[in-house]
Every structure is written in structure tokens, then in C-alpha cells.
Design a protein around this motif. Structure first.
Motif, PDB file in Angstrom:
ATOM      1  N   TYR A 175      -2.094   7.038 -10.953  1.00  0.00           N
ATOM      2  CA  TYR A 175      -1.065   6.945  -9.927  1.00  0.00           C
ATOM      3  C   TYR A 175      -0.160   5.729 -10.080  1.00  0.00           C
ATOM      4  O   TYR A 175      -0.623   4.584 -10.089  1.00  0.00           O
ATOM      5  CB  TYR A 175      -1.723   6.925  -8.545  1.00  0.00           C
ATOM      6  N   GLN A 176       1.134   6.018 -10.193  1.00  0.00           N
ATOM      7  CA  GLN A 176       2.207   5.031 -10.076  1.00  0.00           C
ATOM      8  C   GLN A 176       3.375   5.720  -9.390  1.00  0.00           C
ATOM      9  O   GLN A 176       3.616   6.914  -9.612  1.00  0.00           O
ATOM     10  CB  GLN A 176       2.671   4.516 -11.447  1.00  0.00           C
ATOM     11  N   ASP A 177       4.092   4.991  -8.557  1.00  0.00           N
ATOM     12  CA  ASP A 177       5.310   5.539  -7.984  1.00  0.00           C
ATOM     13  C   ASP A 177       6.418   5.509  -9.027  1.00  0.00           C
ATOM     14  O   ASP A 177       6.556   4.538  -9.775  1.00  0.00           O
ATOM     15  CB  ASP A 177       5.733   4.736  -6.759  1.00  0.00           C
ATOM     16  N   THR A 178       7.210   6.582  -9.087  1.00  0.00           N
ATOM     17  CA  THR A 178       8.362   6.610  -9.975  1.00  0.00           C
ATOM     18  C   THR A 178       9.539   5.883  -9.339  1.00  0.00           C
ATOM     19  O   THR A 178      10.254   5.122 -10.004  1.00  0.00           O
ATOM     20  CB  THR A 178       8.764   8.054 -10.299  1.00  0.00           C
ATOM     21  N   THR A 184      -5.091  13.117  -1.247  1.00  0.00           N
ATOM     22  CA  THR A 184      -4.217  11.943  -1.120  1.00  0.00           C
ATOM     23  C   THR A 184      -4.618  10.899  -2.149  1.00  0.00           C
ATOM     24  O   THR A 184      -5.788  10.537  -2.258  1.00  0.00           O
ATOM     25  CB  THR A 184      -4.323  11.319   0.287  1.00  0.00           C
ATOM     26  N   ALA A 185      -3.627  10.417  -2.917  1.00  0.00           N
ATOM     27  CA  ALA A 185      -3.821   9.311  -3.858  1.00  0.00           C
ATOM     28  C   ALA A 185      -3.227   8.051  -3.241  1.00  0.00           C
ATOM     29  O   ALA A 185      -2.073   8.047  -2.820  1.00  0.00           O
ATOM     30  CB  ALA A 185      -3.151   9.614  -5.192  1.00  0.00           C
ATOM     31  N   LYS A 186      -4.029   6.985  -3.198  1.00  0.00           N
ATOM     32  CA  LYS A 186      -3.587   5.745  -2.567  1.00  0.00           C
ATOM     33  C   LYS A 186      -3.772   4.591  -3.535  1.00  0.00           C
ATOM     34  O   LYS A 186      -4.748   4.543  -4.298  1.00  0.00           O
ATOM     35  CB  LYS A 186      -4.386   5.479  -1.290  1.00  0.00           C
ATOM     36  N   GLU A 203       0.863  -1.184   0.000  1.00  0.00           N
ATOM     37  CA  GLU A 203       0.000   0.000   0.000  1.00  0.00           C
ATOM     38  C   GLU A 203       0.894   1.227   0.000  1.00  0.00           C
ATOM     39  O   GLU A 203       1.777   1.364   0.851  1.00  0.00           O
ATOM     40  CB  GLU A 203      -0.913   0.030   1.223  1.00  0.00           C
ATOM     41  N   SER A 204       0.686   2.110  -0.974  1.00  0.00           N
ATOM     42  CA  SER A 204       1.484   3.331  -1.055  1.00  0.00           C
ATOM     43  C   SER A 204       0.563   4.516  -1.284  1.00  0.00           C
ATOM     44  O   SER A 204      -0.559   4.372  -1.786  1.00  0.00           O
ATOM     45  CB  SER A 204       2.522   3.240  -2.186  1.00  0.00           C
ATOM     46  N   ARG A 205       1.044   5.688  -0.911  1.00  0.00           N
ATOM     47  CA  ARG A 205       0.236   6.894  -1.084  1.00  0.00           C
ATOM     48  C   ARG A 205       1.131   8.115  -1.216  1.00  0.00           C
ATOM     49  O   ARG A 205       2.247   8.166  -0.691  1.00  0.00           O
ATOM     50  CB  ARG A 205      -0.722   7.069   0.101  1.00  0.00           C
ATOM     51  N   ILE A 206       0.626   9.103  -1.954  1.00  0.00           N
ATOM     52  CA  ILE A 206       1.244  10.418  -2.044  1.00  0.00           C
ATOM     53  C   ILE A 206       0.149  11.451  -1.822  1.00  0.00           C
ATOM     54  O   ILE A 206      -1.036  11.176  -2.045  1.00  0.00           O
ATOM     55  CB  ILE A 206       1.953  10.656  -3.391  1.00  0.00           C
ATOM     56  N   ARG A 207       0.535  12.630  -1.360  1.00  0.00           N
ATOM     57  CA  ARG A 207      -0.463  13.660  -1.064  1.00  0.00           C
ATOM     58  C   ARG A 207       0.063  15.029  -1.435  1.00  0.00           C
ATOM     59  O   ARG A 207       1.260  15.233  -1.630  1.00  0.00           O
ATOM     60  CB  ARG A 207      -0.851  13.620   0.419  1.00  0.00           C
ATOM     61  N   GLU A 208      -0.874  15.975  -1.531  1.00  0.00           N
ATOM     62  CA  GLU A 208      -0.492  17.344  -1.799  1.00  0.00           C
ATOM     63  C   GLU A 208      -1.496  18.296  -1.157  1.00  0.00           C
ATOM     64  O   GLU A 208      -2.647  17.920  -0.888  1.00  0.00           O
ATOM     65  CB  GLU A 208      -0.403  17.624  -3.303  1.00  0.00           C
ATOM     66  N   SER A 237      -7.719   4.525  -4.420  1.00  0.00           N
ATOM     67  CA  SER A 237      -8.717   5.372  -3.763  1.00  0.00           C
ATOM     68  C   SER A 237      -8.207   6.799  -3.704  1.00  0.00           C
ATOM     69  O   SER A 237      -6.997   7.056  -3.690  1.00  0.00           O
ATOM     70  CB  SER A 237      -9.031   4.864  -2.355  1.00  0.00           C
ATOM     71  N   ALA A 238      -9.158   7.744  -3.687  1.00  0.00           N
ATOM     72  CA  ALA A 238      -8.869   9.168  -3.564  1.00  0.00           C
ATOM     73  C   ALA A 238      -9.436   9.655  -2.238  1.00  0.00           C
ATOM     74  O   ALA A 238     -10.598   9.399  -1.927  1.00  0.00           O
ATOM     75  CB  ALA A 238      -9.492   9.939  -4.723  1.00  0.00           C
ATOM     76  N   GLN A 239      -8.614  10.339  -1.461  1.00  0.00           N
ATOM     77  CA  GLN A 239      -9.037  10.818  -0.150  1.00  0.00           C
ATOM     78  C   GLN A 239      -8.831  12.324  -0.059  1.00  0.00           C
ATOM     79  O   GLN A 239      -7.851  12.865  -0.573  1.00  0.00           O
ATOM     80  CB  GLN A 239      -8.253  10.121   0.951  1.00  0.00           C
ATOM     81  N   LEU A 240      -9.769  12.996   0.606  1.00  0.00           N
ATOM     82  CA  LEU A 240      -9.683  14.433   0.821  1.00  0.00           C
ATOM     83  C   LEU A 240      -9.848  14.703   2.308  1.00  0.00           C
ATOM     84  O   LEU A 240     -10.672  14.071   2.968  1.00  0.00           O
ATOM     85  CB  LEU A 240     -10.757  15.188   0.029  1.00  0.00           C
ATOM     86  N   SER A 241      -9.052  15.637   2.824  1.00  0.00           N
ATOM     87  CA  SER A 241      -9.138  15.979   4.233  1.00  0.00           C
ATOM     88  C   SER A 241      -9.178  17.486   4.400  1.00  0.00           C
ATOM     89  O   SER A 241      -8.624  18.235   3.590  1.00  0.00           O
ATOM     90  CB  SER A 241      -7.955  15.396   5.004  1.00  0.00           C
ATOM     91  N   ASN A 242      -9.856  17.921   5.455  1.00  0.00           N
ATOM     92  CA  ASN A 242     -10.048  19.334   5.791  1.00  0.00           C
ATOM     93  C   ASN A 242     -10.977  19.999   4.753  1.00  0.00           C
ATOM     94  O   ASN A 242     -11.304  19.414   3.720  1.00  0.00           O
ATOM     95  CB  ASN A 242      -8.718  20.072   5.908  1.00  0.00           C
ATOM     96  N   ALA A 243     -11.377  21.190   5.018  1.00  0.00           N
ATOM     97  CA  ALA A 243     -12.351  21.890   4.182  1.00  0.00           C
ATOM     98  C   ALA A 243     -11.674  22.481   2.948  1.00  0.00           C
ATOM     99  O   ALA A 243     -10.574  23.043   3.049  1.00  0.00           O
ATOM    100  CB  ALA A 243     -13.030  22.986   4.982  1.00  0.00           C
ATOM    101  N   PRO A 244     -12.318  22.375   1.777  1.00  0.00           N
ATOM    102  CA  PRO A 244     -11.742  22.982   0.569  1.00  0.00           C
ATOM    103  C   PRO A 244     -11.839  24.502   0.624  1.00  0.00           C
ATOM    104  O   PRO A 244     -12.666  25.065   1.359  1.00  0.00           O
ATOM    105  CB  PRO A 244     -12.605  22.403  -0.549  1.00  0.00           C
TER     106      PRO A 244
END
Length: 241
Positions: A225-228, A109-111, A93-98, A147-154
Motif C-alpha cells: 500500500y502506497q497512495d498514488t 481496508t488497507a491502512k 494515517e491514510s486508508r483505502i477500502r473496497e 494494518s489490514a482490517q475486515l468488516s462484516n461477514a465474508p
């Protein structure tokens, strides 16, 4: 996808079966076990960026770092104790976020959950109580889920729910690493440090990210999404026959 994963597991079994016949001759050692660990991932900055990005640091247009957790099984064959081949079946399981908006805590977050099947050739130095090795080989990565995850208010002007999606596809990595394996009788405790580079991921931005409406970030986008790069520390427990 299921067929590809089954092929990897079948390869592990195919390697293990003939080794048992030669083990009694002292030519081949067979080892079976499990490994698990964690590491860091890297999404490199895409090239050929479209003008509608307007040099903004959003929609995964720049370098992103992440993390991963990994676990699974391995089969290792050793010829004359100094040359080996190892096949793993590892779920990762891997994830990156911005945080795409300056001054906002809104986070995307992309997972991805993937099956990794490395086929590694090993050069081994057998010492009393420990084996030291270097490994190299291809690593085949099969997507299982995203999966796509969002946190906090936009921020103001961004719709809720925000249309952010994640998908993935099959990839091939080139993996290199070092291995230190203490041994106690038939038991082995492999410690692997590996670096894997994605040789099939496109460097172009439009091949990695698809906007729903180019130039309008509020309309959302999909990241392929793929890890480089994938850097992992694995620790295991094996039994040598």
C-alpha cells in the motif's frame, strides 16, 4: 526507518540554527510551528493486469479512493520576505477500502501510518497582515506501520480469518500547493492546500498486489500500500522570530 525519520528532524534543526544568527540583520525570518489537517487519497488503476483477474473489480485492481489525517511540526525560513524554504515532519494515517464481492457488504481496508518530510521551496507575496505563496518540492514518505482490517461477514466459500495483509515501503512524492498565512504580530496562521503525486510507485499490478495463489481469490493476497495521490488541507499556528 528510525534513522530516516531522525534525518528529517535533524534537517529541520539544521535549518533553524543559522537562521537565528541572520534574523537580527533583517535578511532572514525564522518561523516554527505546528500543522494539522485532513484530506483525500487516490490509488490509481494499476496497469499490466494479469489474466487471472478475469476483469473482476477486486483485490485493488481498479481505482480506489480514501482519506487521511495529518499532523506535525514545521520550520520555515524566509529570505528577504519573498523566498522561503519549509521542512515539515508530519505523521499521517491514510486508508483505502473496497467491497470485492458484488452483492456482499464484506469490506477490506488497507491502512498505513507514515512520516512525511516535505522540503518545499516557496515563492511568497508579503502583503499587510497576510502572506500568499506557492510551494513545490519533494516529499519523502517513511512507513511506520500498516494494518489490514475486515468488516462484516465474508461471502460463502471465503475462509475466516481471511488472509489479507498490508505492507509498505519508502516513497518519494512531488508536492505542489498554495499557502495563505494571516499574521498577527509574531503569530502566523498558515493555511495550506497541497497535492502530492507519488513518483516512485510502480503502475504495474503485480508490483502493487501479491496473491497467495494467483487466480484463487479465496486464498488471499497482500497489498503493497502506497497512495498514488494525496490531497491535503492543513491549518497551523506558528511563531516568527
Amino acid at each position: 526507518m528510525e534513522r530516516r525519520i531522525a534525518t528529517g528532524i535533524a534537517l529541520m534543526i539544521a535549518l533553524a540554527l543559522p537562521a537565528q544568527a541572520f534574523a537580527g540583520w533583517g535578511l532572514v525570518d525564522l518561523e516554527i510551528g505546528a500543522k494539522g489537517g485532513a484530506g483525500g487519497t487516490l490509488w490509481t488503476k494499476p496497469t499490466s493486469q494479469p489474466a487471472y483477474l478475469m476483469s473482476q473489480d477486486w483485490a485493488f485492481s481498479q481505482r480506489r479512493g480514501g482519506w487521511s489525517g495529518t499532523g506535525g511540526l514545521y520550520v520555515q525560513l524566509r529570505l528577504l520576505k519573498c523566498l522561503g524554504i519549509e521542512v515539515d515532519a508530519l505523521v499521517e494515517e491514510s486508508r483505502i477500502r473496497e467491497t470485492p464481492w458484488t452483492g456482499s457488504s464484506w469490506e477490506l481496508t488497507a491502512k498505513a501510518v507514515t512520516m512525511h518530510v516535505p522540503v518545499l521551496v516557496q515563492g511568497l507575496l508579503p502583503l499587510p497582515g497576510v502572506r500568499i505563496g506557492v510551494v513545490v518540492g519533494p516529499e519523502f514518505v517513511f512507513p511506520m506501520s500498516t494494518s489490514a482490517q475486515l468488516s462484516n461477514a465474508p461471502p460463502p466459500g471465503v475462509p475466516t480469518p481471511y488472509p489479507f495483509k498490508v505492507d509498505s515501503k519508502f516513497a518519494t512524492f512531488l508536492t505542489v500547493g498554495i499557502n495563505i498565512t494571516p499574521t498577527i504580530g509574531h503569530l502566523s496562521i498558515p493555511v495550506d492546500l497541497r497535492a502530492s503525486y507519488n513518483v516512485t510507485q510502480s503502475s504495474k499490478y503485480d508490483d502493487r498486489v501479491a496473491w497467495n495463489s494467483p487466480g484463487d481469490i479465496a486464498k488471499g493476497f497482500t497489498i503493497h500500500y502506497q497512495d498514488t495521490w494525496d490531497f491535503r488541507l492543513l491549518v497551523g499556528l506558528g511563531y516568527a522570530f
